[in-house]
Enzyme design. Sequence first.
Site, PDB file in Angstrom:
ATOM      1  N   LYS A 187       0.860  -1.193   0.000  1.00 58.80           N
ATOM      2  CA  LYS A 187       0.000   0.000   0.000  1.00 58.80           C
ATOM      3  C   LYS A 187       0.891   1.237   0.000  1.00 58.80           C
ATOM      4  O   LYS A 187       1.418   1.631   1.031  1.00 58.80           O
ATOM      5  CB  LYS A 187      -0.911   0.022   1.234  1.00 58.80           C
ATOM      6  N   GLY A 241       6.771   5.221   8.155  1.00 58.36           N
ATOM      7  CA  GLY A 241       5.916   6.399   8.246  1.00 58.36           C
ATOM      8  C   GLY A 241       6.063   7.044   9.607  1.00 58.36           C
ATOM      9  O   GLY A 241       7.100   6.895  10.275  1.00 58.36           O
ATOM     10  N   SER A 242       5.025   7.727  10.019  1.00 60.78           N
ATOM     11  CA  SER A 242       5.115   8.496  11.256  1.00 60.78           C
ATOM     12  C   SER A 242       5.051   7.585  12.488  1.00 60.78           C
ATOM     13  O   SER A 242       4.465   6.504  12.452  1.00 60.78           O
ATOM     14  CB  SER A 242       3.976   9.501  11.304  1.00 60.78           C
ATOM     15  N   GLU A 263       9.758   1.447  10.680  1.00 59.91           N
ATOM     16  CA  GLU A 263      10.728   2.528  10.407  1.00 59.91           C
ATOM     17  C   GLU A 263       9.968   3.821  10.618  1.00 59.91           C
ATOM     18  O   GLU A 263       9.195   4.238   9.747  1.00 59.91           O
ATOM     19  CB  GLU A 263      11.222   2.451   8.961  1.00 59.91           C
ATOM     20  N   CYS A 297      13.321  11.028   7.109  1.00 58.43           N
ATOM     21  CA  CYS A 297      13.374  10.736   8.550  1.00 58.43           C
ATOM     22  C   CYS A 297      14.816  10.804   9.041  1.00 58.43           C
ATOM     23  O   CYS A 297      15.072  10.945  10.226  1.00 58.43           O
ATOM     24  CB  CYS A 297      12.722   9.398   8.863  1.00 58.43           C
ATOM     25  N   GLU A 394       9.893  16.702  14.811  1.00 58.00           N
ATOM     26  CA  GLU A 394      10.440  16.464  13.477  1.00 58.00           C
ATOM     27  C   GLU A 394       9.907  17.538  12.525  1.00 58.00           C
ATOM     28  O   GLU A 394       8.697  17.673  12.359  1.00 58.00           O
ATOM     29  CB  GLU A 394      10.003  15.071  13.017  1.00 58.00           C
TER      30      GLU A 394
HETATM   31  P1  ADP Z   1       3.446  10.860   6.746  1.00 62.74           P
HETATM   32  O1  ADP Z   1       3.283  11.790   7.896  1.00 62.74           O
HETATM   33  O2  ADP Z   1       4.815  10.707   6.238  1.00 62.74           O
HETATM   34  O3  ADP Z   1       2.410  11.017   5.664  1.00 62.74           O
HETATM   35  P2  ADP Z   1       2.005   8.595   7.705  1.00 62.74           P
HETATM   36  O4  ADP Z   1       2.442   7.738   8.822  1.00 62.74           O
HETATM   37  O5  ADP Z   1       0.751   9.383   7.870  1.00 62.74           O
HETATM   38  O6  ADP Z   1       3.262   9.466   7.379  1.00 62.74           O
HETATM   39  O7  ADP Z   1       1.844   7.753   6.372  1.00 62.74           O
HETATM   40  C1  ADP Z   1       2.727   6.732   5.963  1.00 62.74           C
HETATM   41  C2  ADP Z   1       1.935   5.643   5.262  1.00 62.74           C
HETATM   42  O8  ADP Z   1       1.006   5.094   6.186  1.00 62.74           O
HETATM   43  C3  ADP Z   1       1.101   6.107   4.078  1.00 62.74           C
HETATM   44  O9  ADP Z   1       1.075   5.058   3.114  1.00 62.74           O
HETATM   45  C4  ADP Z   1      -0.271   6.295   4.677  1.00 62.74           C
HETATM   46  O10 ADP Z   1      -1.313   6.152   3.743  1.00 62.74           O
HETATM   47  C5  ADP Z   1      -0.306   5.150   5.655  1.00 62.74           C
HETATM   48  N1  ADP Z   1      -1.218   5.347   6.786  1.00 62.74           N
HETATM   49  C6  ADP Z   1      -1.554   6.498   7.411  1.00 62.74           C
HETATM   50  N2  ADP Z   1      -2.396   6.251   8.426  1.00 62.74           N
HETATM   51  C7  ADP Z   1      -2.605   4.909   8.445  1.00 62.74           C
HETATM   52  C8  ADP Z   1      -3.368   4.022   9.284  1.00 62.74           C
HETATM   53  N3  ADP Z   1      -4.063   4.478  10.302  1.00 62.74           N
HETATM   54  N4  ADP Z   1      -3.332   2.712   9.002  1.00 62.74           N
HETATM   55  C9  ADP Z   1      -2.584   2.241   7.980  1.00 62.74           C
HETATM   56  N5  ADP Z   1      -1.847   3.007   7.182  1.00 62.74           N
HETATM   57  C10 ADP Z   1      -1.844   4.325   7.403  1.00 62.74           C
END
Ligand code: ADP
Length: 491
Positions: A187, A241-242, A263, A297, A394
């Site tokens: 995804k 991601g975050s 990560e 990051c 960050e």
């Molecule tokens: P950023 O702040 O870099 O956008 P996110 O953590 O929001 O980081 O997003 C990183 C990835 O995680 C993206 O592919 C986003 O669509 C996905 N994502 C965000 N929220 C969720 C969630 N609750 N469950 C699964 N995937 C998520």
Amino acid sequence: MSSTALPQHEQQAIDSVPKRLLIGGRWVDGERGTLAVEDPATGNTLTEVADASPADARKALDAAVAAQGDWARTPPRERGEILRRTFDAISARADELALLMTLEMGKPLAESRGEISYGAEFLRWFSEEAVRIDGRYSVNPAGGNRLLTMRQPVGPCLLITPWNFPLAMGTRKIGPAIAAGCTMVVKPAEQTPLSMLALAQILGEAGLPDGVLNIVTTSTAREVSAPLIADSRLRKLSFTGSTEVGKALVSQSAEGLLRTSMELGGNAPFIVFEDADLDAAVEGALVAKMRNGGEACTAANRFHVAKPVAAEFSERLAARLKELRIGRGTEPDVDLGPLIDNIQRGKVSELVEDAVARGASTLTGGSSVPGPGYFYDATVLADVPTGSRLLSEEVFGPVAPVASFETEAEAIASANDTQYGLVAYLYTSDLKRALRVTEALETGMVGLNQGLVSNPAAPFGGVKQSGFGREGGPEGIAEYLSTKYVAINVD
Ligand code: ADP
């Protein structure tokens, strides 16, 4: 946002990519229609891609589960050669893929080319690792039994990737998963799905069997991924991601005790001691701060500089940042593209305003660039006071806050005064100090007199709230393997 006509070569790059979901080797529509992909340099819609529903995602997992058995039995050399052919194809098409990446993500073409090469290297590295998955045979210390260990693919994986490195964050998961013999649902981030769709197409052309890699693009990440995480057929979740989303995913994964690799965010300190080579430190700072426009990051988030050299360091860094040319990444000689979206730009502005309100002085930049797109000036703030949010949060943008320190102990304490622990950068020419401080830093990685740590042959990853698990290096494939031990009776 509106669409406007793109130059022909840009339109061609976009047209060449499939815009649908990849499920079981077929490109199919999403149940929820389409979602728009924006050009962050203009705010215009570039194109639309399929928007998956939870039911679509379930079909993708069905396909991954159906393909798992045969894929695990496919000879490692064949798996490796698919990766190697993909590496070759990406390298041959680097310019076109770089353009696509710049269009959806905004970074300058030269940086996109850098990421294409870096991202492809994970495929080459893991093509070489595929044939080195081994086990152990030993004699029970007390005699009698023999001990055999084997490493097997963990099984179907869910791989969730962010928008900042649209290709490399995918290949560092997909590469080892393929090499290990795992199938997967990927995804990508909703902002940047095109590079991943292009990669999937190339992997298919390189001979990847149907169902091994399935791609689900969606505007509803949580809704689509939560049922997959709850599905007992899924065996592994790897997320970049975050920290906030990572924690939510770990908590969802706890129910089924799903194996996870995380990560997450960083808050990298960049420490410059008085004895450092200041020319090298400024060059390193430029790379550590400005690679990917600060949207990494691993980006140096805060500079801790020894008091006697702090003013000179800040001024020299500001002079270099002032020279950077801001613009749409497709234009020649652009050094700094836009931020990914207005939300991200709002966060950057807020953190800068907070530091300035507390007394930091702006040496260069400090504001949004007016006009279309999500541009923000390359910024250096000097004398950033303790307590400023910029030092603990960050920033994910082209902002370099500089604070000074007096002693080595103070530098270490400031560097470690964060929930994060991904990477730290350290500049010193004193060998003993280099090792002392490196040992004391609470991070998964250290750049020692070097502003760049990312390398497919090295284990990338963090400690503390930057997550766990490693990507790249021999460690990277271990995340996709489980160990089986066999006790053998030979009497
Ligand atoms: P950023 O702040 O870099 O956008 P996110 O953590 O929001 O980081 O997003 C990183 C990835 O995680 C993206 O592919 C986003 O669509 C996905 N994502 C965000 N929220 C969720 C969630 N609750 N469950 C699964 N995937 C998520």
